[in-house]
Design a protein around this motif. Structure first.
Motif, mmCIF file in Angstrom:
data_model
loop_
_atom_site.group_PDB
_atom_site.id
_atom_site.type_symbol
_atom_site.label_atom_id
_atom_site.label_comp_id
_atom_site.label_asym_id
_atom_site.label_seq_id
_atom_site.Cartn_x
_atom_site.Cartn_y
_atom_site.Cartn_z
ATOM 1 N N THR A 183 -29.457 51.628 -28.183
ATOM 2 C CA THR A 183 -29.591 50.242 -28.625
ATOM 3 C C THR A 183 -30.423 49.430 -27.636
ATOM 4 O O THR A 183 -30.427 49.681 -26.440
ATOM 5 N N ARG A 184 -31.088 48.420 -28.176
ATOM 6 C CA ARG A 184 -31.865 47.498 -27.352
ATOM 7 C C ARG A 184 -31.141 46.163 -27.276
ATOM 8 O O ARG A 184 -30.517 45.740 -28.258
ATOM 9 N N THR A 210 -30.064 42.551 -27.765
ATOM 10 C CA THR A 210 -30.405 41.551 -28.774
ATOM 11 C C THR A 210 -31.091 40.363 -28.115
ATOM 12 O O THR A 210 -31.067 40.208 -26.880
ATOM 13 N N GLY A 265 -23.752 47.636 -26.517
ATOM 14 C CA GLY A 265 -25.171 47.312 -26.624
ATOM 15 C C GLY A 265 -25.839 46.811 -25.366
ATOM 16 O O GLY A 265 -26.980 46.329 -25.415
ATOM 17 N N HIS A 269 -19.914 41.706 -29.222
ATOM 18 C CA HIS A 269 -20.116 43.005 -29.865
ATOM 19 C C HIS A 269 -18.866 43.869 -29.927
ATOM 20 O O HIS A 269 -18.892 44.929 -30.541
ATOM 21 N N LEU A 283 -25.097 49.464 -32.951
ATOM 22 C CA LEU A 283 -25.519 48.090 -33.212
ATOM 23 C C LEU A 283 -26.856 47.998 -33.933
ATOM 24 O O LEU A 283 -27.071 47.094 -34.746
ATOM 25 N N ASP A 284 -27.772 48.922 -33.654
ATOM 26 C CA ASP A 284 -29.107 48.891 -34.257
ATOM 27 C C ASP A 284 -29.205 49.727 -35.530
ATOM 28 O O ASP A 284 -30.314 49.981 -36.008
#
Length: 344
Positions: free
Chosen positions: A10-11, A13, A202, A247, A318-319
Motif C-alpha cells: 500500500t501507498r 494516502t 497502510g 485505517h 487498503l489499495d
C-alpha cells in the motif's frame, strides 16, 4: 495492475502524507521525538502494556524480543511455520545464539497440546528452553486467527514450564477486528508483543514492541546495537498514528474482500482455497505450477505471491477495494484455469 502480493504494498494516502508533512519532530536518539513518544504511549495503552518502543521493522522488533528474553545456548519453542522461523533468516541463531525448536501443529496453527508435547523433560544432555513465541494472525497458515481461549491455553502451558511468551502480532490488528476481541485482551496472553504498522494500517514503515518497562529498556539497547535508532522518526510515527486512527476499523473491509476473492477463485482449474479468517487468501494448486500461475496472473493484470510450488497467496488491503477485487478476481480465476489447461 492490481498488486495482491502483500498488504505491505500500500501507498500512503493523501491524508497520511499530510500527517507526515505536518509531524512535530525531535531527535529520538537524543532527547526524544514528540510524535514518536505519542505513538509509543498510544500503542502501549491500546495493548494494555507498560511501555512501547518504536522500531524500523517488525523483524527487528521480534529479534529484539528474542534477545531480551533468552540467553545463548537455549532454545525457543515456536510453530514450525511461524514468521520468526521461516522469514527472518535465522536471526534467532545468528543474533541471539539460540536455537529454534519448531513445533509441528496438528491443525492449522500450534495449539496448547502441540506446545505441551514439545516441552522437553529436564536433562543435562538437552538444551533448556527460554521462550515461547506465538503468532496471531498466522501468516503462513493464511491469516488464521488464534482465538483468545486458545491463546490463553498456550500461555498457560508456557507458564507451567516457567517460560515467558512473545507474540508476533504483526497483524494482531486483523485478529482483533475479525474476532471482536480487544487488542489488550489478546496481548494479555504474552509478556511482549510486536505490532506492525506497514501492513493493514497502510503506513510505509515501522513497528512497535510492547511489554514491561524493564524489558523495554533492555530492548532499547538492543535496538541501538542493531542500528535501529532513528533521529526525526516522528515523520514515520505520524503515519502510524494516522493508520491507527483512520485505517484500523476498516480492516473488516479487507476481510470481506478476501472472502469475496476466495469465493471467486475456489475450484478454478482444480484449485482449493483455504477459507480466509482475515485478509490472506491461500490458494492450493492441484499440480506444482505456482510460478506459472503467478506469471499468467501478472499477464492478466494481477500480482500474487508464490508461497511454494503448489500454493500461491493473495492479500487484500487498503489499495484493493471490493470493486477491484471482483474485477481482478475473475482475471485470477482465468489465470488458474489457463495454467491448468496448458497441461492437457
Amino acid at each position: 495492475m492490481l498488486d495482491l502480493r502483500s498488504d505491505t504494498v500500500t501507498r500512503p494516502t493523501a491524508a497520511m502524507r499530510r500527517a507526515i508533512a505536518d509531524a512535530e519532530v525531535g531527535d529520538d536518539v537524543l532527547e526524544g521525538d514528540p510524535t514518536t513518544a505519542r505513538l509509543e504511549a498510544t500503542v502501549a495503552e491500546l495493548l494494555g502494556k507498560e511501555r512501547a518502543l518504536f522500531f524500523p521493522s517488525g523483524t527487528m522488533a521480534n529479534q529484539a524480543a528474542v534477545w531480551v528474553h533468552t540467553t545463548p545456548g537455549t532454545e525457543i519453542l515456536i510453530d514450525a511455520e511461524a514468521h520468526i522461523v521461516q522469514w527472518e533468516i535465522a536471526g534467532a541463531a545468528a543474533l541471539c545464539g539460540v536455537q529454534i525448536r519448531p513445533v509441528t501443529a496438528r491443525g492449522a496453527v500450534m495449539q496448547a497440546d502441540d506446545l505441551q508435547a514439545a516441552v522437553r523433560m529436564p536433562s543435562i544432555h538437552a538444551p533448556e528452553a527460554s521462550l515461547v513465541c506465538l503468532e496471531n494472525t498466522h501468516n503462513g497458515a493464511g491469516g488464521v486467527v488464534t482465538s483468545l481461549a486458545d491463546m490463553q491455553a498456550l500461555r498457560d502451558v508456557a507458564r507451567r514450564a516457567g517460560l515467558p511468551v512473545h507474540l508476533d502480532g504483526a497483524r494482531l490488528w486483523n485478529a482483533s477486528v475479525a474476532s471482536g476481541v480487544s487488542l489488550a485482551e489478546l496481548a494479555s496472553c504474552a509478556d511482549t508483543v510486536m505490532v506492525s504498522f506497514s501492513k493493514g494500517l497502510g503506513a510505509p514503515v515501522g513497528a512497535c514492541l510492547v511489554g514491561p518497562a524493564d524489558l523495554l529498556t533492555k530492548a532499547h539497547r538492543v535496538r541501538k546495537r542493531l542500528g535501529g535508532g532513528m533521529r526525526q522518526s516522528g515523520v514515520l510515527a505520524a503515519a502510524a498514528l494516522h493508520g491507527l486512527e483512520f485505517h484500523l476499523d476498516r480492516l473488516a473491509d479487507d476481510h470481506a474482500a478476501a472472502r469475496e476473492l476466495a469465493d471467486i477463485v475456489d475450484g478454478a482449474g482444480g484449485a482449493t482455497v483455504v477459507a480466509p479468517d482475515t485478509n490472506i487468501v491461500m490458494i492450493d494448486l492441484p499440480t506444482p505450477r505456482a510460478a506459472d500461475v503467478a506469471a499468467r496472473a501478472a499477464e492478466l493484470g494481477v500480482r500474487i505471491s508464490v508461497w511454494h510450488e503448489r500454493r500461491v497467496r493473495a492479500v487484500t488491503h487498503l489499495d484493493a477495494p471490493l470493486e477491484a477485487i471482483r474485477e481482478h478476481g475473475i482475471r485470477l480465476m482465468k489465470a488458474l484455469e489457463d495454467t491448468t489447461s496448458r497441461l492437457d
